[in-house]
Structures are given as C-alpha cells and as structure tokens.
Design a protein around this motif. Sequence first.
Motif, mmCIF file in Angstrom:
data_model
loop_
_atom_site.group_PDB
_atom_site.id
_atom_site.type_symbol
_atom_site.label_atom_id
_atom_site.label_comp_id
_atom_site.label_asym_id
_atom_site.label_seq_id
_atom_site.Cartn_x
_atom_site.Cartn_y
_atom_site.Cartn_z
ATOM 1 N N ASN A 268 -78.775 -2.096 -14.716
ATOM 2 C CA ASN A 268 -78.720 -1.389 -15.991
ATOM 3 C C ASN A 268 -80.055 -1.426 -16.719
ATOM 4 O O ASN A 268 -80.235 -0.782 -17.727
ATOM 5 C CB ASN A 268 -77.627 -1.988 -16.878
ATOM 6 C CG ASN A 268 -76.265 -1.470 -16.475
ATOM 7 O OD1 ASN A 268 -76.196 -0.428 -15.826
ATOM 8 N ND2 ASN A 268 -75.214 -2.176 -16.799
ATOM 9 N N ASN B 146 -78.101 3.283 -21.698
ATOM 10 C CA ASN B 146 -76.713 3.614 -22.021
ATOM 11 C C ASN B 146 -76.572 3.916 -23.514
ATOM 12 O O ASN B 146 -75.950 4.889 -23.902
ATOM 13 C CB ASN B 146 -75.777 2.478 -21.605
ATOM 14 C CG ASN B 146 -74.320 2.946 -21.577
ATOM 15 O OD1 ASN B 146 -74.057 4.143 -21.588
ATOM 16 N ND2 ASN B 146 -73.400 2.020 -21.567
ATOM 17 N N GLU C 192 -70.201 4.951 -16.622
ATOM 18 C CA GLU C 192 -71.474 4.403 -16.129
ATOM 19 C C GLU C 192 -72.640 5.360 -16.416
ATOM 20 O O GLU C 192 -72.536 6.557 -16.149
ATOM 21 C CB GLU C 192 -71.414 4.168 -14.608
ATOM 22 C CG GLU C 192 -70.396 3.118 -14.174
ATOM 23 C CD GLU C 192 -70.762 1.718 -14.625
ATOM 24 O OE1 GLU C 192 -71.968 1.432 -14.786
ATOM 25 O OE2 GLU C 192 -69.842 0.914 -14.824
#
Length: 321
Positions: free
Chosen positions: A7, A12, A57
């Motif tokens: 990540n 995000n 995701e």
Amino acid sequence: MNHELTNMNAINETHFNFPGQTAFYKGKVRDVYTIGNKYLAMVVTDRISAFDVVLPEPIPYKGQVLNQIAAKFLQETADIVPNWVVSVPDPSATIGRICEPFKVEMVIRGYLAGHAAREYAAGKRQVCGVSLPDGLKENDRLPEPIITPSTKASVGHDEDISREDILKKGIVSEEDYLQLEKYTRALYQRGTEIAAKQGLILVDTKYEFGKAGGKIYLIDEIHTPDSSRYFYSEGYEDRQANGEPQKQLSKEFVRKWLIENGFQGKEGQVVPEMTKEIVYSISERYIELYEKITGEAFVKPENEQVLSRVETAITNALAVL
C-alpha cells in the motif's frame, strides 16, 4: 511477475492540511483541497470505482495514469480553450484555478456505442433531442459527431438532457451554451487526430467547463480511459463487417471482471475479493492504457513514500503562487 505491491505505492486517501486551506472534498477517486478560495489542489488517488461503487482496494499508479493523461491533453488543447490548470507539481496532483462549473457535462459521440447504442437498440431514434438515422448497428460511425449533454446530478445518476431543455430551463445561457458546443466539437476533433496517430479511435468522450472572471475554462480531466471510450483502429472495419465486438481501450475490463464475478452494484451483491494478482493486473492494464494513449513510456516515481512526496510537492507549489 512481482505481485509485491504494498500500500506504500498506492494512494487510498489523503489527510493533508495545506497553508491557506479553506475546504476539503472527497470524491469517488479525487481528494480536492480548496486553497484561499482561489485555487484547488486536486490529488487523483488510486481509488477505483465501478457501477457507482468505490472498490475496496486501491490500484497502484492508477491516479498517476489519469492525472498525467489529463495534464498532457489539457496542454495539447490549450490553444482551443483555456483550462483550469495552474501547475502539475506531482505525477498524481494538479493545482488549478477555482471555476464555477456549468451544471451540464458535454458528451460528444462519433460512434453509436455504450449508452447511445442501448437507447438505439430499444427503438429510440433520438438521443438528447438529436435525431439518428435508421439502419445503424452498434459501434457504427455516425454520419457526424453528435453532442448528447447530461445534467450533473449532485445525488444519483447524471441524466440525458437536450439543448432545448438546457436553454428553456436556463441551466446555461444561450450565448455560453453555443460557445460550449463550439469548444466541444473542436476538442473532439483534436482528440480524434491525436488518437489516430496512436492507432486509436476516440469513440466518445465528455468535457466539463466552468467560468471564472466571466471567462469559460475547460475543467476536470480530458481524454482519459475513465472519461472516454477508445477503439483500436486496426481491424475496426473488419470487426464491424463481421458483427464482432470492437477491441476497446477503456476501464470496461474492470466492469467485465466484476460482472463475471456476480457484481453490478445492485443491492445485496458483494464486491468479489480483490487479490494481489487482480490488483496487480488492473494496475498493469492502466499503465498499458497510458502508454497506448500517450505514446510515451510510463515512469514509476522512485520515491515510494508517496503521501509525503505528494504533500511536499503541493506545499512547495502553493508557496510560489
């Protein structure tokens, strides 16, 4: 294949606090910071949405792909219409002037595809007040490009609207609307020429415009795979003649994967598991889209501390405005 995508190289969400920040808006895929009620600092995150649902995701590099395609094409059309961009301080971020958006999206179609094809198949011969001839089949080239505007809904889906209704309801003044149509046709023409050099057909696309200081600006993104549909030129005629589906360059492949796994955004449906392999393959497809649409090699930034990189870049760019 390296599936070790952490990540760390996907954005995000962001929680920045810039000097002079007056507001923050989180869209489906963009985080937008208002600076001093004069500028917008827009971070194109790696969130991905389909069927009006943000998937669980993020897709590494997706935001960079969209931001850089838009930046390139806004620059390449700046001689046609001024745009909102002031600077692109980071591959995933753009700073631009605040404009009051027109409440319509200018959709232009050169081919009978997508929504227009579904309407046509249902027997309609008018889309947004524009008449279509009989005898067309899906993905056929239209006699000439047509503008099929939609209203920008603050809640729910955008809806088709005709030029007549836009003017009658006073959504846009006649003077401005005629100018928007002119810009839309010229932008689509330029987009078509750029696509042709890459062996692509720009099937349909949408443009958004706003006003600042009495002047019309092109805003948002343009000619990206999220706002446009592309076909491959090679084999187009043969596929049409044989009634075969066209080879597309858009995010249709994500929708297809979801449908095959029983998800169309309907109540009670669950988003299928997004494994590392799936995330990696979607990321690779977006990079492929970038290279095909722009004709340039995609460069992955070396700094993996992506959030601090973006924050520093925007802060430094704002300091000199």
